[in-house]
Every structure is written in structure tokens, then in C-alpha cells.
Design a protein around this motif. Structure first.
Motif, PDB file in Angstrom:
ATOM      1  N   MET A   1      -4.656   3.818  -9.550  1.00  0.00           N
ATOM      2  CA  MET A   1      -4.308   4.482  -8.288  1.00  0.00           C
ATOM      3  C   MET A   1      -2.790   4.506  -8.120  1.00  0.00           C
ATOM      4  O   MET A   1      -2.114   3.509  -8.323  1.00  0.00           O
ATOM      5  CB  MET A   1      -4.946   3.741  -7.103  1.00  0.00           C
ATOM      6  CG  MET A   1      -4.555   4.315  -5.738  1.00  0.00           C
ATOM      7  SD  MET A   1      -5.199   3.376  -4.353  1.00  0.00           S
ATOM      8  CE  MET A   1      -6.940   3.741  -4.496  1.00  0.00           C
ATOM      9  N   CYS A   2      -2.257   5.688  -7.741  1.00  0.00           N
ATOM     10  CA  CYS A   2      -0.833   5.805  -7.467  1.00  0.00           C
ATOM     11  C   CYS A   2      -0.488   5.099  -6.158  1.00  0.00           C
ATOM     12  O   CYS A   2      -1.331   4.924  -5.281  1.00  0.00           O
ATOM     13  CB  CYS A   2      -0.446   7.282  -7.365  1.00  0.00           C
ATOM     14  SG  CYS A   2      -0.714   8.210  -8.885  1.00  0.00           S
ATOM     15  N   THR A   3       0.760   4.691  -6.034  1.00  0.00           N
ATOM     16  CA  THR A   3       1.241   4.060  -4.812  1.00  0.00           C
ATOM     17  C   THR A   3       2.336   4.925  -4.220  1.00  0.00           C
ATOM     18  O   THR A   3       3.314   5.261  -4.902  1.00  0.00           O
ATOM     19  CB  THR A   3       1.795   2.651  -5.088  1.00  0.00           C
ATOM     20  OG1 THR A   3       0.805   1.886  -5.767  1.00  0.00           O
ATOM     21  CG2 THR A   3       2.169   1.965  -3.789  1.00  0.00           C
ATOM     22  N   ARG A  17      -0.735  10.124   6.290  1.00  0.00           N
ATOM     23  CA  ARG A  17      -1.655   9.406   5.399  1.00  0.00           C
ATOM     24  C   ARG A  17      -2.781  10.316   4.919  1.00  0.00           C
ATOM     25  O   ARG A  17      -3.369  10.073   3.856  1.00  0.00           O
ATOM     26  CB  ARG A  17      -2.219   8.167   6.100  1.00  0.00           C
ATOM     27  CG  ARG A  17      -3.131   8.438   7.279  1.00  0.00           C
ATOM     28  CD  ARG A  17      -3.598   7.125   7.901  1.00  0.00           C
ATOM     29  NE  ARG A  17      -4.511   7.307   9.022  1.00  0.00           N
ATOM     30  CZ  ARG A  17      -4.112   7.461  10.279  1.00  0.00           C
ATOM     31  NH1 ARG A  17      -2.812   7.443  10.567  1.00  0.00           N
ATOM     32  NH2 ARG A  17      -4.984   7.635  11.242  1.00  0.00           N
ATOM     33  N   HIS A  22      -5.804   9.477  -1.807  1.00  0.00           N
ATOM     34  CA  HIS A  22      -6.110   8.787  -3.069  1.00  0.00           C
ATOM     35  C   HIS A  22      -4.944   7.945  -3.562  1.00  0.00           C
ATOM     36  O   HIS A  22      -4.727   7.784  -4.756  1.00  0.00           O
ATOM     37  CB  HIS A  22      -6.514   9.802  -4.154  1.00  0.00           C
ATOM     38  CG  HIS A  22      -7.540  10.776  -3.700  1.00  0.00           C
ATOM     39  ND1 HIS A  22      -8.758  10.395  -3.187  1.00  0.00           N
ATOM     40  CD2 HIS A  22      -7.526  12.133  -3.656  1.00  0.00           C
ATOM     41  CE1 HIS A  22      -9.459  11.479  -2.868  1.00  0.00           C
ATOM     42  NE2 HIS A  22      -8.731  12.530  -3.137  1.00  0.00           N
ATOM     43  N   ARG A  23      -4.151   7.434  -2.629  1.00  0.00           N
ATOM     44  CA  ARG A  23      -3.037   6.581  -2.987  1.00  0.00           C
ATOM     45  C   ARG A  23      -2.956   5.413  -2.020  1.00  0.00           C
ATOM     46  O   ARG A  23      -3.310   5.537  -0.862  1.00  0.00           O
ATOM     47  CB  ARG A  23      -1.705   7.352  -2.927  1.00  0.00           C
ATOM     48  CG  ARG A  23      -1.545   8.448  -3.968  1.00  0.00           C
ATOM     49  CD  ARG A  23      -0.274   9.229  -3.692  1.00  0.00           C
ATOM     50  NE  ARG A  23       0.010  10.221  -4.721  1.00  0.00           N
ATOM     51  CZ  ARG A  23      -0.473  11.452  -4.711  1.00  0.00           C
ATOM     52  NH1 ARG A  23      -1.295  11.825  -3.748  1.00  0.00           N
ATOM     53  NH2 ARG A  23      -0.163  12.299  -5.683  1.00  0.00           N
ATOM     54  N   LYS A  24      -2.482   4.307  -2.508  1.00  0.00           N
ATOM     55  CA  LYS A  24      -2.100   3.234  -1.621  1.00  0.00           C
ATOM     56  C   LYS A  24      -0.774   3.637  -0.998  1.00  0.00           C
ATOM     57  O   LYS A  24       0.150   4.031  -1.710  1.00  0.00           O
ATOM     58  CB  LYS A  24      -1.953   1.930  -2.411  1.00  0.00           C
ATOM     59  CG  LYS A  24      -1.757   0.704  -1.554  1.00  0.00           C
ATOM     60  CD  LYS A  24      -1.771  -0.548  -2.414  1.00  0.00           C
ATOM     61  CE  LYS A  24      -1.666  -1.798  -1.555  1.00  0.00           C
ATOM     62  NZ  LYS A  24      -1.690  -3.029  -2.391  1.00  0.00           N
ATOM     63  N   SER A  48       4.783  -1.570  -8.630  1.00  0.00           N
ATOM     64  CA  SER A  48       3.599  -0.759  -8.344  1.00  0.00           C
ATOM     65  C   SER A  48       3.197   0.089  -9.547  1.00  0.00           C
ATOM     66  O   SER A  48       4.020   0.410 -10.414  1.00  0.00           O
ATOM     67  CB  SER A  48       3.861   0.156  -7.148  1.00  0.00           C
ATOM     68  OG  SER A  48       4.151  -0.598  -5.989  1.00  0.00           O
ATOM     69  N   SER A  50       2.376   3.510 -11.039  1.00  0.00           N
ATOM     70  CA  SER A  50       2.697   4.927 -10.793  1.00  0.00           C
ATOM     71  C   SER A  50       3.261   5.148  -9.390  1.00  0.00           C
ATOM     72  O   SER A  50       2.700   5.895  -8.587  1.00  0.00           O
ATOM     73  CB  SER A  50       1.454   5.797 -10.996  1.00  0.00           C
ATOM     74  OG  SER A  50       0.941   5.654 -12.289  1.00  0.00           O
TER      75      SER A  50
END
Length: 341
Positions: A1-3, A17, A22-24, A48, A50
């Protein structure tokens, strides 16, 4: 998962948001000091998976962009799109569209934006369906009398302008004078009164009408120049009327970088640009500033397709899902009917 790390947004813009799914996601509202960024955010970003950094427009310290460049962290700017809402951004109305771009946004001609790259390279002749969508979208935008903000009520414009005589009628579009689109898009520093004076000087026998920006008229943004100072050479509108009404019987529009200039173009009105907005430089406008990169000619339909269909993203604020340009326009029309009764 990308951040995702988001910097520089106003606290009320919690909608972001939903736009970066699909990202933190981590947010730091408003400004961040160099010390805080170096001690707290840099280790978190580098650790992190990505990581991606997002900022609102140009409201961020330069060291964030420099850090991303040095460490090859994707850096993206966010800005309102061209179909926004029934309400001003200053009144905290969420947008229906946003633009995500790098290294610059569409109103900054210092480097090629994503929108400029589309206009330079996209093969519109190979995509007739897109051009059909663009023509239908232009017709729908004009037919529904929609614009970017859509807060103005319809008026009897002939009562305000007076009967149209043989004189040329020119509309001067005022902007928020400390807006980033002017700071980035104009080589020559000027204010709205300068723009009115230029229009009057170049058209000495014309009926000059000056429309101040809606946010200035509503008091949500300060005016940097006094409209009273040009009342001797122009009719100054003191109420916020819709662009659809304002364009009636207009022969020519003068603007620095306003989106309103493009809304005039889709109505077949001649437009003079003192700055370099996204729609200038393609052979459609009378340009007083040059951008040598914009070396191809484009039609109004092609610029519309790029700016309204290919470039931005659209989002339904209640269903929390991405939607098409056509769906956004239909939703905006419904919202305006509800708001105006």
C-alpha cells in the motif's frame, strides 16, 4: 500500500481523504516548519512504502519540494478543477472536481503542466468520440448556464447594461489580485484597474463593463484595487451576476488569466489575455504574453476536451465515488436548482 503525505491544506478540507484512496494518508494542515519537517516528517516519509507527497497549490514551504526532488519522492500539487461547486471555496464548499499535477499546475506557465502536455501531444483527430463529448459538454455548459462557482442569481441584464447600440461592448473580468494564477501567470504585475484602463485605452469608443470577482463582491477575499477609481471610464458592476448573464451582448472580453475567458471562448466571444492562462497560446486568443512551448494550434473543442474531460478528476460528495465529467455537470445542475429554489 502506498503512503500519502498531504501538506498545506486548510483544516476544513477533510474531503481529500476520499480523493486519494487505497493509501495510508497523513495530513499536516497549514504550514509546517523546517525543523518539524526535518525531525518528524522526513524519517516517516523515508521509512514508508512507496511514499507520495501532495500539497495544495503552491501553499507549501520550498524545502518540501526540494526534499522530494533529492529523494525521488513523487510530488503532486492539488487544485480546484473548472467545475467546482454551488458556492465559493472561501465558504468551505467542497469541490466536485480537483486537478492533480506535477511539477506545476495548469495556471503556471513556467514549465509544462499535465494539461499543457495533453494539449501538446494528444491526438484528438484519432479520438472523435472525445471531441463529440467536448462539443456536447460545451453545449450543456452553456445551456444550463453553469460556471465554476454558480452562486449568482439570474438578472435582467439589459436593465443593467442598457440597450445595445452600435458601440463595441467589452467585458473586463476582475480577479482576486493576489491569486496564484496571476502571480504565476502574469509576467507583468498589474491589478484589475490596470486591466480596465488597458481595455479602455485600446477601445476608446467602446462601452466598457467591469465585473469584479465574486469573492471580492461577497467580501470573502480582499480587493487590492478600488473599483471606484475606474468608474469614469467603465461601468462597474456592484452585484454578483452570473457569467451567463454577463456575457450577453458582449463583443470582446479582457482578462489576465481568468477561467472566465475560456467560458467566453466557448460562446464565440473574442478574448484578450494579458497573462498566460491554460487556454492562451493555442491560436484562440489575443495574447499579450508568449509561451514558445505552445507551438501547435488547437480548437476550442480540443482545449475543452483536455481541460474538462482528460485533465481533472470528478467526485460525488455524497456517494463518495469518482464520476465522469457529464455526471458531475448533471449533479451540479441539480445542486444549483436546489440552491436557487
Amino acid at each position: 500500500m502506498c503512503t500519502a503525505f498531504v501538506f498545506g491544506l486548510s483544516p476544513w478540507k477533510t474531503f481529500i481523504r476520499y480523493w486519494i484512496p487505497h493509501r495510508k494518508l497523513y495530513r499536516r494542515n497549514r504550514s509546517v516548519s523546517w525543523l518539524e519537517f526535518r525531525i518528524f516528517w522526513v524519517p516517516r516519509i523515508l521509512a514508508s512504502v512507496s511514499p507520495q507527497v501532495y500539497v495544495w497549490g503552491y501553499s507549501h514551504p520550498a524545502f518540501i519540494e526540494h526534499f522530494c526532488s533529492r529523494h525521488s519522492v513523487p510530488f503532486t500539487r492539488i487544485e480546484d478543477g473548472f467545475i467546482r461547486s454551488v458556492g465559493l471555496g472561501a465558504t468551505k464548499t467542497p469541490p466536485l472536481s480537483l486537478c492533480f499535477d506535477s511539477p506545476v499546475l495548469y495556471y503556471d506557465p513556467a514549465a509544462p503542466s499535465g494539461l499543457e502536455r495533453i494539449l501538446l501531444t494528444y491526438d484528438f483527430s484519432a479520438d472523435p468520440k472525445l471531441l463529440c463529448r467536448a462539443r456536447a459538454g460545451m453545449d450543456l455548459l452553456i445551456g444550463t448556464r453553469l460556471s465554476k462557482y454558480n452562486i449568482s442569481r439570474d438578472v435582467d441584464i439589459q436593465r443593467i447594461y442598457g440597450p445595445k447600440d452600435d458601440r463595441k461592448r467589452i467585458l473586463v473580468i476582475g480577479q482576486v489580485e493576489d491569486d496564484m494564477s496571476i502571480l504565476k501567470g502574469c509576467e507583468r504585475r498589474m491589478d484589475n484597474n490596470d486591466l480596465v484602463r488597458i481595455a479602455a485605452q485600446e477601445n476608446p469608443d467602446a462601452h466598457i463593463i467591469y465585473k469584479p470577482h465574486p469573492e471580492v463582491l461577497h467580501g470573502t477575499r480582499p480587493a487590492k484595487s478600488r473599483p471606484e477609481a475606474v468608474k469614469s471610464i467603465a461601468q462597474v458592476l456592484d452585484q454578483d451576476i452570473s457569467l451567463a448573464d454577463a456575457f450577453e451582448t458582449i463583443d470582446h472580453v479582457y482578462t489576465m488569466t481568468s477561467l472566465s475567458g475560456f467560458e467566453a471562448l466557448i460562446r464565440g466571444i473574442k478574448v484578450t489575455c494579458l497573462g498566460m492562462p491554460f487556454y492562451a497560446g493555442w491560436g484562440l486568443t489575443d495574447d499579450r504574453q508568449e509561451c514558445p512551448r505552445r507551438s501547435v494550434k488547437r480548437t476550442v473543442e480540443e482545449v475543452f476536451a483536455a481541460a474538462y474531460i482528460l485533465y481533472p478528476k470528478y467526485f460525488h460528495p455524497k456517494l463518495n465515488k469518482m464520476i465522469t465529467f457529464e455526471e458531475a455537470l448533471k449533479l451540479l445542475h441539480s445542486m444549483k436548482r436546489t440552491a436557487t429554489g
